[in-house]
Design a protein around this motif. Structure first.
Motif, PDB file in Angstrom:
ATOM      1  N   GLU A   1      -2.425  -8.330  31.134  1.00  0.00           N
ATOM      2  CA  GLU A   1      -2.532  -9.546  30.324  1.00  0.00           C
ATOM      3  C   GLU A   1      -2.057  -9.358  28.884  1.00  0.00           C
ATOM      4  N   ILE A   2      -2.518  -8.259  28.252  1.00  0.00           N
ATOM      5  CA  ILE A   2      -2.174  -8.033  26.848  1.00  0.00           C
ATOM      6  C   ILE A   2      -0.668  -7.888  26.684  1.00  0.00           C
ATOM      7  N   VAL A   3      -0.065  -7.116  27.578  1.00  0.00           N
ATOM      8  CA  VAL A   3       1.368  -6.862  27.461  1.00  0.00           C
ATOM      9  C   VAL A   3       2.153  -8.159  27.615  1.00  0.00           C
ATOM     10  N   ILE A   4       1.796  -8.921  28.653  1.00  0.00           N
ATOM     11  CA  ILE A   4       2.546 -10.143  28.937  1.00  0.00           C
ATOM     12  C   ILE A   4       2.444 -11.133  27.780  1.00  0.00           C
ATOM     13  N   ALA A   5       1.220 -11.290  27.234  1.00  0.00           N
ATOM     14  CA  ALA A   5       1.047 -12.238  26.131  1.00  0.00           C
ATOM     15  C   ALA A   5       1.895 -11.820  24.943  1.00  0.00           C
ATOM     16  N   LEU A   6       1.940 -10.510  24.681  1.00  0.00           N
ATOM     17  CA  LEU A   6       2.763 -10.007  23.572  1.00  0.00           C
ATOM     18  C   LEU A   6       4.232 -10.305  23.832  1.00  0.00           C
ATOM     19  N   VAL A   7       4.672 -10.070  25.075  1.00  0.00           N
ATOM     20  CA  VAL A   7       6.077 -10.312  25.420  1.00  0.00           C
ATOM     21  C   VAL A   7       6.419 -11.791  25.247  1.00  0.00           C
ATOM     22  N   VAL A   8       5.529 -12.662  25.708  1.00  0.00           N
ATOM     23  CA  VAL A   8       5.777 -14.100  25.568  1.00  0.00           C
ATOM     24  C   VAL A   8       5.836 -14.482  24.088  1.00  0.00           C
ATOM     25  N   GLY A   9       4.919 -13.950  23.301  1.00  0.00           N
ATOM     26  CA  GLY A   9       4.898 -14.237  21.863  1.00  0.00           C
ATOM     27  C   GLY A   9       6.188 -13.797  21.199  1.00  0.00           C
ATOM     28  N   VAL A  10       6.596 -12.568  21.475  1.00  0.00           N
ATOM     29  CA  VAL A  10       7.836 -12.047  20.886  1.00  0.00           C
ATOM     30  C   VAL A  10       9.027 -12.882  21.353  1.00  0.00           C
ATOM     31  N   GLY A  11       9.009 -13.273  22.627  1.00  0.00           N
ATOM     32  CA  GLY A  11      10.094 -14.103  23.157  1.00  0.00           C
ATOM     33  C   GLY A  11      10.207 -15.421  22.413  1.00  0.00           C
ATOM     34  N   ILE A  12       9.076 -16.090  22.237  1.00  0.00           N
ATOM     35  CA  ILE A  12       9.096 -17.376  21.520  1.00  0.00           C
ATOM     36  C   ILE A  12       9.564 -17.170  20.081  1.00  0.00           C
ATOM     37  N   GLY A  13       9.063 -16.121  19.435  1.00  0.00           N
ATOM     38  CA  GLY A  13       9.457 -15.819  18.060  1.00  0.00           C
ATOM     39  C   GLY A  13      10.948 -15.567  17.947  1.00  0.00           C
TER      40      GLY A  13
ATOM     41  N   TYR B   1      -0.821 -20.282  27.408  1.00  0.00           N
ATOM     42  CA  TYR B   1      -0.450 -21.136  28.537  1.00  0.00           C
ATOM     43  C   TYR B   1       0.846 -20.652  29.182  1.00  0.00           C
ATOM     44  N   PHE B   2       1.794 -20.242  28.349  1.00  0.00           N
ATOM     45  CA  PHE B   2       3.079 -19.790  28.894  1.00  0.00           C
ATOM     46  C   PHE B   2       3.002 -18.390  29.483  1.00  0.00           C
ATOM     47  N   THR B   3       1.890 -17.716  29.256  1.00  0.00           N
ATOM     48  CA  THR B   3       1.688 -16.404  29.875  1.00  0.00           C
ATOM     49  C   THR B   3       1.549 -16.531  31.380  1.00  0.00           C
ATOM     50  N   ARG B   4       1.049 -17.684  31.815  1.00  0.00           N
ATOM     51  CA  ARG B   4       0.681 -17.854  33.222  1.00  0.00           C
ATOM     52  C   ARG B   4       1.769 -17.512  34.233  1.00  0.00           C
ATOM     53  N   PRO B   5       2.938 -18.174  34.167  1.00  0.00           N
ATOM     54  CA  PRO B   5       3.914 -17.873  35.216  1.00  0.00           C
ATOM     55  C   PRO B   5       4.377 -16.426  35.158  1.00  0.00           C
ATOM     56  N   ILE B   6       4.441 -15.864  33.944  1.00  0.00           N
ATOM     57  CA  ILE B   6       4.971 -14.501  33.821  1.00  0.00           C
ATOM     58  C   ILE B   6       3.966 -13.493  34.350  1.00  0.00           C
ATOM     59  N   SER B   7       2.701 -13.646  33.960  1.00  0.00           N
ATOM     60  CA  SER B   7       1.738 -12.650  34.455  1.00  0.00           C
ATOM     61  C   SER B   7       1.549 -12.798  35.964  1.00  0.00           C
ATOM     62  N   LEU B   8       1.642 -14.030  36.440  1.00  0.00           N
ATOM     63  CA  LEU B   8       1.510 -14.265  37.888  1.00  0.00           C
ATOM     64  C   LEU B   8       2.625 -13.562  38.662  1.00  0.00           C
ATOM     65  N   SER B   9       3.853 -13.674  38.143  1.00  0.00           N
ATOM     66  CA  SER B   9       4.973 -13.085  38.886  1.00  0.00           C
ATOM     67  C   SER B   9       5.048 -11.585  38.680  1.00  0.00           C
ATOM     68  N   VAL B  10       4.823 -11.131  37.437  1.00  0.00           N
ATOM     69  CA  VAL B  10       4.973  -9.695  37.164  1.00  0.00           C
ATOM     70  C   VAL B  10       3.930  -8.895  37.940  1.00  0.00           C
ATOM     71  N   ARG B  11       2.721  -9.449  38.066  1.00  0.00           N
ATOM     72  CA  ARG B  11       1.661  -8.715  38.763  1.00  0.00           C
ATOM     73  C   ARG B  11       2.051  -8.415  40.206  1.00  0.00           C
TER      74      ARG B  11
END
Lengths: 109, 242
Positions: free
Chosen positions: A48-60, B166-176
């Motif tokens: 979870e932590i990694v993905i949220a960081l990646v999404v944040g960096v992506g949006i930025g 909210y946008f974490t959802r599809p990515i964490s779902l697929s990456v997992r």
């Protein structure tokens, strides 16, 4: 009428006895369910932590490209991403899953 | 000897592509296993339910258990409003489950070990759930990112965090799903190569692999379950906004 209610009472007592006997089994099953849930959480939490960081960096990064303000948004959204990751984990552990907002506390149960 | 990543190679089975709108589409081994997953799941349900007896046989029990598991999952997480989405979630579960399990068949191909496949699935779920939320709640949907009663001075911090979340959802779902399948299958292959190259000592990785195969089957089922569980939770958020 008298006899009927007496019968019912006997039946009721018998059922109560039966329920008492079955209760431990039910508890055992709940424990198993909890176990399965914990396994699910354990399998997910690291990501979870990694993905949220990646999404944040992506949006930025995207916003920086859009406004050509490198690297202001990148830095800002990296921080937001970390915060979102911690928030996600907090919610996951609390059993709120991804639901957002404060008012989720009374949603379950 | 082919490397441990050789098993993930996508190759076209029919060399002449179908051209649709300027793009070339090949029928690959990945496509073949997707078709197989669909066929096997249809056969599984159809064949299992062919007698429709009151006291189920072995196959019928398996189908009924699968059905009940998904139905209970939806009832627990969404409630009665979730009933009409059952076909969607059940299809999803059984497709991912058979995708994972077909990958455990020797010489099989695991299409869920490709991020593009799992991401397409997850993105489809994400878009569907967002549309359901919009249709059900209209602009009230944006309350998702801005709950009532938060002080105005944390709005600029709160809203981006919620949007990222909210946008974490599809990515964490697929990456997992993708990472679990990729890692497990690679580890099995690496251990298999050790077994051959280590000679007499190869018995050790062989023993490990024996356990690993069992564990991989468990992971295949667990990941399909988690994928479905998360889809249910997202759907719940969309159906019950607050």
């Amino acid at each position: 009428m008298e006899k009927n209610s007496q019968d019912n009472q006997d039946k009721f007592a018998a059922l109560k006895e039966k329920l008492k006997k079955l209760q431990p089994q039910k508890n055992a099953r709940n424990f198993y369910d909890d176990d399965r849930k914990m396994l699910g959480i354990a399998a997910r939490i690291g990501l979870e932590i990694v993905i949220a960081l990646v999404v944040g960096v992506g949006i930025g990064y995207f916003l920086d490209k859009l406004f050509s303000t490198k690297p202001i948004f990148l830095l800002l959204f990296a921080l937001f991403g970390i915060a979102a990751g911690v928030l996600n984990i907090y919610r996951l552990v609390k059993g709120n899953e991804y639901g957002s907002g404060y008012k989720n506390d009374d949603k379950k149960d | 000897m082919s490397g441990p990543l050789h098993q993930f190679e996508v190759k076209p089975l029919i060399n002449t592509p179908m051209t649709i709108g300027g793009y070339d589409f090949y029928f690959t081994n990945s496509s073949l296993f997707m078709v197989l997953a669909v066929l096997v799941s249809v056969l599984f349900v159809r064949f299992g339910m062919r007698s429709k007896s009151l006291i189920p046989g072995r196959m019928q029990s398996m189908v009924e258990l699968t059905h009940d598991m998904v139905a209970n999952l939806m009832k627990e997480n969404i409630g009665d409003e979730g009933k009409k989405y059952f076909p969607f979630i059940f299809t999803l579960f059984i497709f991912v489950l058979f995708g994972n399990l077909l990958g455990m068949v020797p010489y099989g191909f695991t299409f869920t070990s490709h991020i593009i496949v799992t991401f397409a699935l997850a993105f489809f779920i994400f878009v569907t759930v967002t549309i359901i939320a919009f249709v059900k709640h209209g602009t009230h949907f944006f309350r998702f990112f801005l709950p009532e009663g938060i002080p105005f001075y944390i709005i600029p911090i709160f809203v981006p965090i919620e949007i990222i979340s909210y946008f974490t959802r599809p990515i964490s779902l697929s990456v997992r799903l993708f990472a679990n399948m990729l890692a497990g299958h690679t580890l099995i292959k690496v251990m298999a190569i050790f077994t051959i190259s280590m000679g007499a000592l190869g018995i050790l990785p062989l023993l490990f692999n024996t356990l690993m195969i069992g564990f991989e089957i468990f992971v295949a089922v667990l990941q399909a379950y988690i994928f479905t569980l998360l889809s249910c939770l997202y759907l719940n958020d969309a159906v019950h906004m607050h």
